[in-house]
Motif scaffolding. Structure first.
Motif, PDB file in Angstrom:
ATOM      1  N   ALA A  72       0.830  -1.208   0.000  1.00  0.00           N
ATOM      2  CA  ALA A  72       0.000   0.000   0.000  1.00  0.00           C
ATOM      3  C   ALA A  72       0.864   1.258   0.000  1.00  0.00           C
ATOM      4  CB  ALA A  72      -0.941   0.000   1.205  1.00  0.00           C
ATOM      5  N   VAL A  73       1.941   1.255   0.797  1.00  0.00           N
ATOM      6  CA  VAL A  73       2.837   2.417   0.836  1.00  0.00           C
ATOM      7  C   VAL A  73       3.435   2.656  -0.549  1.00  0.00           C
ATOM      8  CG1 VAL A  73       5.024   3.316   1.747  1.00  0.00           C
ATOM      9  CG2 VAL A  73       3.393   2.212   3.279  1.00  0.00           C
ATOM     10  N   ALA A  74       3.992   1.613  -1.144  1.00  0.00           N
ATOM     11  CA  ALA A  74       4.624   1.753  -2.459  1.00  0.00           C
ATOM     12  C   ALA A  74       3.617   2.256  -3.486  1.00  0.00           C
ATOM     13  CB  ALA A  74       5.226   0.419  -2.899  1.00  0.00           C
ATOM     14  N   ARG A  75       2.394   1.701  -3.477  1.00  0.00           N
ATOM     15  CA  ARG A  75       1.361   2.105  -4.424  1.00  0.00           C
ATOM     16  C   ARG A  75       0.945   3.556  -4.209  1.00  0.00           C
ATOM     17  NH1 ARG A  75      -3.630   2.671  -3.504  1.00  0.00           N
ATOM     18  NH2 ARG A  75      -3.708   1.320  -1.680  1.00  0.00           N
ATOM     19  N   GLU A  76       0.646   3.923  -2.959  1.00  0.00           N
ATOM     20  CA  GLU A  76       0.186   5.283  -2.663  1.00  0.00           C
ATOM     21  C   GLU A  76       1.251   6.325  -3.024  1.00  0.00           C
ATOM     22  OE1 GLU A  76      -2.625   6.666  -1.910  1.00  0.00           O
ATOM     23  OE2 GLU A  76      -3.786   4.843  -1.616  1.00  0.00           O
ATOM     24  N   VAL A  77       2.503   6.066  -2.666  1.00  0.00           N
ATOM     25  CA  VAL A  77       3.576   7.019  -2.987  1.00  0.00           C
ATOM     26  C   VAL A  77       3.688   7.186  -4.502  1.00  0.00           C
ATOM     27  CG1 VAL A  77       6.076   7.399  -2.920  1.00  0.00           C
ATOM     28  CG2 VAL A  77       4.850   6.750  -0.828  1.00  0.00           C
ATOM     29  N   ALA A  78       3.670   6.081  -5.245  1.00  0.00           N
ATOM     30  CA  ALA A  78       3.764   6.160  -6.706  1.00  0.00           C
ATOM     31  C   ALA A  78       2.566   6.908  -7.292  1.00  0.00           C
ATOM     32  CB  ALA A  78       3.871   4.758  -7.304  1.00  0.00           C
ATOM     33  N   GLU A  79       1.338   6.601  -6.790  1.00  0.00           N
ATOM     34  CA  GLU A  79       0.142   7.267  -7.299  1.00  0.00           C
ATOM     35  C   GLU A  79       0.148   8.762  -7.025  1.00  0.00           C
ATOM     36  OE1 GLU A  79      -3.062   3.566  -6.817  1.00  0.00           O
ATOM     37  OE2 GLU A  79      -3.277   5.328  -5.544  1.00  0.00           O
ATOM     38  N   GLU A  80       0.617   9.159  -5.846  1.00  0.00           N
ATOM     39  CA  GLU A  80       0.530  10.567  -5.450  1.00  0.00           C
ATOM     40  C   GLU A  80       1.726  11.405  -5.883  1.00  0.00           C
ATOM     41  OE1 GLU A  80      -0.455  10.903  -1.288  1.00  0.00           O
ATOM     42  OE2 GLU A  80      -2.463  10.089  -1.614  1.00  0.00           O
TER      43      GLU A  80
END
Length: 148
Positions: free
Chosen positions: A49-57
């Motif tokens: 979730a951290v990796a996904r959220e950072v990449a998305e934002e």
């Protein structure tokens, strides 16, 4: 008892050419400078979730590291008070140029030296996360254990 919202966030960091620790902050539309974070999807683990959220934002990707801290607070959502917990992890930036993501309502993404980042962050709980991350990266603090 109101349902608990589970989130994960990243303290995205790098070192400048001069060796200075820098933290990546985001600014949402109508919001303040803060750390990237978001909801954990069903079946997703914290680190994914951290990796996904950072990449998305932010458009930045990297290696998710140690857990920094968990924060607990209450929000208003759809007219109801909801409890929220966000677990923050270190994320060493390895690729990507920080870019605001309109679909995520992010209007600014920028690297700051830690002192400047702390001055821009308005929420005390987020400043405390950044301070804890700095201590971990400087080797002056033991990582927090996840709450059980």
């Amino acid at each position: 008892m109101q349902p608990l919202i589970m989130g994960a966030g990243g303290v995205v960091y790098r070192y400048s050419e001069g060796g200075q620790l820098e933290i990546l902050l985001i600014k949402k539309q109508g919001g303040f400078w803060t750390l990237p974070k978001g909801r954990i999807k069903p079946g997703e683990d914290d680190r994914s979730a951290v990796a996904r959220e950072v990449a998305e934002e932010t458009s930045v990707t990297g290696e998710v590291g140690l857990m920094v801290r968990q924060v607990f607070y209450t929000i208003q959502k759809a007219g109801r008070r909801r409890r929220k917990t966000v677990t923050y992890y270190l994320l060493h930036a390895e690729a990507g140029r920080p870019r605001p993501q309109a679909k995520e309502r992010i209007v600014r993404v920028r690297w700051f030296p830690v002192g400047a980042a702390l001055r821009r962050i308005r929420r005390k709980r987020i400043r405390n996360v950044v301070r804890a991350a700095r201590a971990l990266l400087n080797g002056t603090a033991a990582p927090e254990l996840p709450a059980t």
